[in-house]
Design a protein around this motif. Sequence first.
Motif, PDB file in Angstrom:
ATOM      1  N   VAL A 204      28.203  -6.940 -15.533  1.00  0.00           N
ATOM      2  CA  VAL A 204      26.918  -6.260 -15.725  1.00  0.00           C
ATOM      3  C   VAL A 204      25.899  -7.311 -16.151  1.00  0.00           C
ATOM      4  N   LEU A 205      24.776  -7.369 -15.440  1.00  0.00           N
ATOM      5  CA  LEU A 205      23.751  -8.352 -15.772  1.00  0.00           C
ATOM      6  C   LEU A 205      22.374  -7.830 -15.395  1.00  0.00           C
ATOM      7  N   VAL A 206      21.360  -8.481 -15.945  1.00  0.00           N
ATOM      8  CA  VAL A 206      19.961  -8.178 -15.640  1.00  0.00           C
ATOM      9  C   VAL A 206      19.416  -9.291 -14.750  1.00  0.00           C
ATOM     10  N   LEU A 207      18.778  -8.907 -13.639  1.00  0.00           N
ATOM     11  CA  LEU A 207      18.303  -9.904 -12.681  1.00  0.00           C
ATOM     12  C   LEU A 207      16.943 -10.485 -13.051  1.00  0.00           C
ATOM     13  N   ASN A 208      16.168  -9.762 -13.835  1.00  0.00           N
ATOM     14  CA  ASN A 208      14.874 -10.306 -14.275  1.00  0.00           C
ATOM     15  C   ASN A 208      14.485  -9.659 -15.588  1.00  0.00           C
ATOM     16  N   GLY A 209      14.671 -10.381 -16.682  1.00  0.00           N
ATOM     17  CA  GLY A 209      14.390  -9.826 -17.991  1.00  0.00           C
ATOM     18  C   GLY A 209      12.905  -9.864 -18.314  1.00  0.00           C
ATOM     19  N   THR A 210      12.273  -8.702 -18.339  1.00  0.00           N
ATOM     20  CA  THR A 210      10.840  -8.673 -18.626  1.00  0.00           C
ATOM     21  C   THR A 210      10.542  -8.994 -20.083  1.00  0.00           C
TER      22      THR A 210
ATOM     23  N   VAL B 222      29.908  -5.825  -9.335  1.00  0.00           N
ATOM     24  CA  VAL B 222      28.770  -6.425 -10.036  1.00  0.00           C
ATOM     25  C   VAL B 222      27.656  -5.397 -10.077  1.00  0.00           C
ATOM     26  N   ILE B 223      27.317  -4.945 -11.275  1.00  0.00           N
ATOM     27  CA  ILE B 223      26.232  -3.975 -11.474  1.00  0.00           C
ATOM     28  C   ILE B 223      25.017  -4.737 -11.978  1.00  0.00           C
ATOM     29  N   ALA B 224      23.954  -4.708 -11.206  1.00  0.00           N
ATOM     30  CA  ALA B 224      22.756  -5.491 -11.521  1.00  0.00           C
ATOM     31  C   ALA B 224      21.584  -4.567 -11.827  1.00  0.00           C
ATOM     32  N   ASP B 225      21.092  -4.664 -13.047  1.00  0.00           N
ATOM     33  CA  ASP B 225      19.836  -4.003 -13.419  1.00  0.00           C
ATOM     34  C   ASP B 225      18.718  -4.928 -12.967  1.00  0.00           C
ATOM     35  N   ALA B 226      18.060  -4.564 -11.882  1.00  0.00           N
ATOM     36  CA  ALA B 226      17.029  -5.450 -11.333  1.00  0.00           C
ATOM     37  C   ALA B 226      15.852  -5.590 -12.288  1.00  0.00           C
ATOM     38  N   VAL B 227      15.574  -4.519 -13.060  1.00  0.00           N
ATOM     39  CA  VAL B 227      14.359  -4.434 -13.875  1.00  0.00           C
ATOM     40  C   VAL B 227      13.172  -4.719 -12.948  1.00  0.00           C
ATOM     41  N   SER B 228      12.580  -5.917 -12.999  1.00  0.00           N
ATOM     42  CA  SER B 228      11.452  -6.209 -12.123  1.00  0.00           C
ATOM     43  C   SER B 228      11.791  -7.241 -11.054  1.00  0.00           C
ATOM     44  N   ALA B 229      13.082  -7.450 -10.773  1.00  0.00           N
ATOM     45  CA  ALA B 229      13.461  -8.412  -9.726  1.00  0.00           C
ATOM     46  C   ALA B 229      13.241  -7.847  -8.332  1.00  0.00           C
ATOM     47  N   ALA B 230      13.331  -6.518  -8.190  1.00  0.00           N
ATOM     48  CA  ALA B 230      13.118  -5.911  -6.881  1.00  0.00           C
ATOM     49  C   ALA B 230      11.694  -6.177  -6.413  1.00  0.00           C
ATOM     50  N   PHE B 231      11.568  -6.781  -5.246  1.00  0.00           N
ATOM     51  CA  PHE B 231      10.294  -7.130  -4.607  1.00  0.00           C
ATOM     52  C   PHE B 231       9.612  -8.338  -5.232  1.00  0.00           C
ATOM     53  N   THR B 232      10.284  -9.041  -6.162  1.00  0.00           N
ATOM     54  CA  THR B 232       9.669 -10.244  -6.747  1.00  0.00           C
ATOM     55  C   THR B 232      10.525 -11.489  -6.562  1.00  0.00           C
ATOM     56  N   ARG B 233      11.809 -11.326  -6.225  1.00  0.00           N
ATOM     57  CA  ARG B 233      12.664 -12.483  -5.990  1.00  0.00           C
ATOM     58  C   ARG B 233      13.726 -12.120  -4.958  1.00  0.00           C
ATOM     59  N   HIS B 234      14.289 -13.137  -4.311  1.00  0.00           N
ATOM     60  CA  HIS B 234      15.349 -12.903  -3.336  1.00  0.00           C
ATOM     61  C   HIS B 234      16.580 -12.366  -4.045  1.00  0.00           C
ATOM     62  N   ILE B 235      17.208 -11.336  -3.473  1.00  0.00           N
ATOM     63  CA  ILE B 235      18.413 -10.743  -4.035  1.00  0.00           C
ATOM     64  C   ILE B 235      19.551 -10.952  -3.050  1.00  0.00           C
TER      65      ILE B 235
ATOM     66  N   CYS C  10       7.762 -13.950 -12.402  1.00  0.00           N
ATOM     67  CA  CYS C  10       6.805 -12.841 -12.466  1.00  0.00           C
ATOM     68  C   CYS C  10       6.625 -12.308 -13.885  1.00  0.00           C
ATOM     69  N   SER C  11       7.654 -12.404 -14.721  1.00  0.00           N
ATOM     70  CA  SER C  11       7.538 -11.989 -16.122  1.00  0.00           C
ATOM     71  C   SER C  11       7.257 -13.237 -16.955  1.00  0.00           C
ATOM     72  N   ILE C  12       5.987 -13.550 -17.107  1.00  0.00           N
ATOM     73  CA  ILE C  12       5.573 -14.792 -17.775  1.00  0.00           C
ATOM     74  C   ILE C  12       5.587 -14.561 -19.284  1.00  0.00           C
ATOM     75  N   THR C  13       6.486 -15.241 -19.973  1.00  0.00           N
ATOM     76  CA  THR C  13       6.558 -15.127 -21.431  1.00  0.00           C
ATOM     77  C   THR C  13       6.224 -16.486 -22.042  1.00  0.00           C
ATOM     78  N   LEU C  14       5.256 -16.481 -22.947  1.00  0.00           N
ATOM     79  CA  LEU C  14       4.730 -17.721 -23.513  1.00  0.00           C
ATOM     80  C   LEU C  14       4.735 -17.656 -25.035  1.00  0.00           C
ATOM     81  N   ARG C  15       4.812 -18.832 -25.664  1.00  0.00           N
ATOM     82  CA  ARG C  15       4.785 -18.924 -27.122  1.00  0.00           C
ATOM     83  C   ARG C  15       3.839 -20.043 -27.533  1.00  0.00           C
ATOM     84  N   LEU C  16       3.329 -19.968 -28.748  1.00  0.00           N
ATOM     85  CA  LEU C  16       2.508 -21.046 -29.280  1.00  0.00           C
ATOM     86  C   LEU C  16       3.394 -22.222 -29.655  1.00  0.00           C
ATOM     87  N   VAL C  17       2.851 -23.417 -29.527  1.00  0.00           N
ATOM     88  CA  VAL C  17       3.579 -24.632 -29.902  1.00  0.00           C
ATOM     89  C   VAL C  17       3.216 -24.968 -31.336  1.00  0.00           C
ATOM     90  N   ARG C  18       4.185 -24.929 -32.237  1.00  0.00           N
ATOM     91  CA  ARG C  18       3.958 -25.065 -33.671  1.00  0.00           C
ATOM     92  C   ARG C  18       3.333 -26.403 -34.040  1.00  0.00           C
TER      93      ARG C  18
END
Length: 335
Positions: A84-90, A110-123, A250-258
Amino acid sequence: MASLLELPDSWLCGIVPGSGTGACSMALQNLLGPFPVETFLSDSFSQYWANEIDTLALAPQSRHICAYGDFPNTSRIDPNHDIVLVLNGTSSGVCPPDLDWILPDRAGLVIADAVSAAFTRHIDFDRIDVLCWSWQKALGGEGGHGMIALSPRAQARLKAGGRKPVARLMRLHNPDGSVNKAFFGGRTISTPSMFAVEDIHSALDWAEACGGLPALLNRVANNYAVMADWVNSTPWIDWTCTNPAARSTCSITLRLVREHLAAREKQDDGKIVAEMIRLLEAEGAAFDIWSYGDAPPGFRIWAGPTVEADDLSILCEWLAWAYSETCEASIPPTR
């Protein structure tokens, strides 16, 4: 939707209640049990599924974990186990770099939770058996409805039976154990909103007019390039996902640089991010770009195919402005 996603003809595809979350829960409850299961914890949803597997005692479980912002090591899997895995963690902005570590001739599913991978990356449909996704993610449809697609191997598991009891709303099979073909032929378990149906039809028409899946993936690649250029040229921002190979496009996650916060009066990152987002919302420049609840303080920016690259470029300018305004406001006046 199956056609746009280029789903193999031998797969079954059905509409489910409860969005992608409902779809994945249905997959776990209907299919897990005969073999031990290995879960790969790369974001909040994969943690959620691991907990559900334990809570419902669906199967003996091994959890593969890693530091936040990366994907777990895949070298120790057993091909006789389910996965069981997630294909695109938002929430984390993390996805598996590839699926080459999953054997085509495996015994487990293999059970895949696409979350937002469907239509955003090759599967790679040769490496998975169940794909779950929702209407509202990549194509921007209304929430509440999800999709589940089953490979021939998953269909055979469903027919084999031996499952634990499953509530009617979550059941993918008939009382005699056969696959519910009516469900996969368009007869939904609960009635979808007709407004939502019309909305997703409009989104699918738009996607086809753009050029189908290749065009959608190209739009995502262009959007990611805009964000990557800005991050690489901006000293005070960095990726939450530190492994480039596992970074979602597609799920852009950013952090400040300390390190770049030390020259001024100290504040914690959460306060800085909160002030920046408040400024952006007040200007109507950006909404709902907070990092996920259990993620480090930062920004979560959607760069899927419905977003224009030019708009992301403008957003980067707004982020730079908000950072400048926030930093200058936090520096005490000279005496």
